[in-house]
Design an enzyme around this catalytic site. Structure first.
Site, PDB file in Angstrom:
ATOM      1  N   TYR A 227       0.827  -1.214   0.000  1.00 17.55           N
ATOM      2  CA  TYR A 227       0.000   0.000   0.000  1.00 17.55           C
ATOM      3  C   TYR A 227       0.859   1.262   0.000  1.00 17.55           C
ATOM      4  O   TYR A 227       0.386   2.344  -0.326  1.00 17.55           O
ATOM      5  CB  TYR A 227      -0.951   0.055   1.207  1.00 17.55           C
ATOM      6  CG  TYR A 227      -1.980  -1.043   1.308  1.00 17.55           C
ATOM      7  CD1 TYR A 227      -2.161  -1.979   0.284  1.00 17.55           C
ATOM      8  CD2 TYR A 227      -2.772  -1.151   2.438  1.00 17.55           C
ATOM      9  CE1 TYR A 227      -3.097  -2.992   0.402  1.00 17.55           C
ATOM     10  CE2 TYR A 227      -3.727  -2.155   2.561  1.00 17.55           C
ATOM     11  CZ  TYR A 227      -3.881  -3.084   1.541  1.00 17.55           C
ATOM     12  OH  TYR A 227      -4.812  -4.073   1.677  1.00 17.55           O
TER      13      TYR A 227
ATOM     14  N   HIS B 147       0.297 -11.823   1.726  1.00 17.29           N
ATOM     15  CA  HIS B 147      -0.705 -11.003   1.033  1.00 17.29           C
ATOM     16  C   HIS B 147      -1.408 -11.742  -0.105  1.00 17.29           C
ATOM     17  O   HIS B 147      -2.628 -11.648  -0.275  1.00 17.29           O
ATOM     18  CB  HIS B 147      -0.040  -9.715   0.515  1.00 17.29           C
ATOM     19  CG  HIS B 147      -0.994  -8.596   0.269  1.00 17.29           C
ATOM     20  ND1 HIS B 147      -0.646  -7.276   0.386  1.00 17.29           N
ATOM     21  CD2 HIS B 147      -2.304  -8.592  -0.076  1.00 17.29           C
ATOM     22  CE1 HIS B 147      -1.703  -6.516   0.111  1.00 17.29           C
ATOM     23  NE2 HIS B 147      -2.708  -7.295  -0.177  1.00 17.29           N
TER      24      HIS B 147
END
Length: 265
Positions: A41, A99
């Site tokens: 992110y 992830h």
């Protein structure tokens, strides 16, 4: 076993710079205590700054980050997590997830899970888990490190993508619960919302919570952050849950090539 992951947190996907600082500070100000971020992110330092400026005791917070695919190897995972901790301004996070399974990388689930478990043993993360794993890969993760070492599988779930087969005894965290806002104008959700003097967003979140999922909606607006939290006060009837069950349409929004597994249908 009680859920390790708090049922309600604030997400930070696609938020960067001052926007994410303001969003997280506002969320903490209105009562959120769980914050979800990820290495990819690019906002861990800003999330850390927001947490620091909020002056909330670290023990009262639940911070989740996720290891990016470049860092799954033994020599990279722990250094990358230490880098995340520095950005977040903490000695340890509460939860660290793989992830994406990224099968094309050629790193086995067993290897990435063992590397992540090592980070837990070193005290860099209190809990570990997975994200975007299908049934087969979830079973491989359980086989590698044991069910007791997998706090959650964080997956895309919404009224349009209900993924009922997936649980595998692993607690589920739902992301994209509002399907990028696509569910907000759904006639069924809008009708149910009227009965509860609520919004369709609150109904979608209440549905997920009632299914036993943790949720991590994000918003940059104070009123939406407050409204999202209030979804916890809504109790949907069995009939309403059944109406929402009928909205399933395999409406997947996030399916990155080379990162995603073969999804269960």
């Amino acid at each position: 076993m009680t859920n390790i992951v708090p049922q309600f947190g604030v997400g930070t996907f696609r938020l960067t710079g001052q926007t994410v600082i303001d969003s997280v500070k506002t969320a903490l100000d209105v009562g959120y205590r769980a914050v979800d971020t990820a290495q990819i992110y690019g906002n861990e330092a800003e999330v850390g700054q927001a947490i620091a400026e909020s002056h909330i005791h670290r023990d009262d917070l639940f911070i989740t980050t996720k290891i990016w695919t470049d860092h799954y190897q033994a020599d990279k995972l722990i250094p990358s997590l230490k880098d995340s901790l520095q950005k977040l301004g903490t000695d340890a996070v509460n939860l660290t997830l793989i992830h994406w399974p990224a099968p094309s990388l050629g790193i086995s689930v067993a290897e990435m899970m063992h590397n992540l478990l090592e980070a837990k043993k070193l005290g860099l993360t209190e809990h570990i888990g997975i994200s975007n794993f299908n049934i087969d890969l979830s079973q491989q993760a359980i086989a590698a490190v044991g069910l007791e070492n997998i706090a959650t599988n964080q997956i895309e779930l919404s009224p349009y993508l209900q993924n009922d087969k997936l649980s595998q005894n692993i607690d589920v965290t739902s992301y994209m619960t509002l399907a990028y806002g696509k569910v907000l104008n759904d006639p069924t959700l809008t009708e149910i919302a009227k009965q509860h003097q609520a919004s369709s967003a609150q109904i979608a979140l209440a549905w997920a919570l009632q299914k036993g999922f943790a949720v991590i909606p994000s918003s940059t607006k104070r009123e939406n952050l407050i409204a999202n939290l209030k979804a916890q006060e809504i109790q949907l009837s069995a009939e309403e849950m059944q109406l929402i069950a009928q909205l399933e349409r395999n409406g997947r929004e996030v399916d990155p090539e080379n990162l995603a597994p073969q999804w269960d249908v």
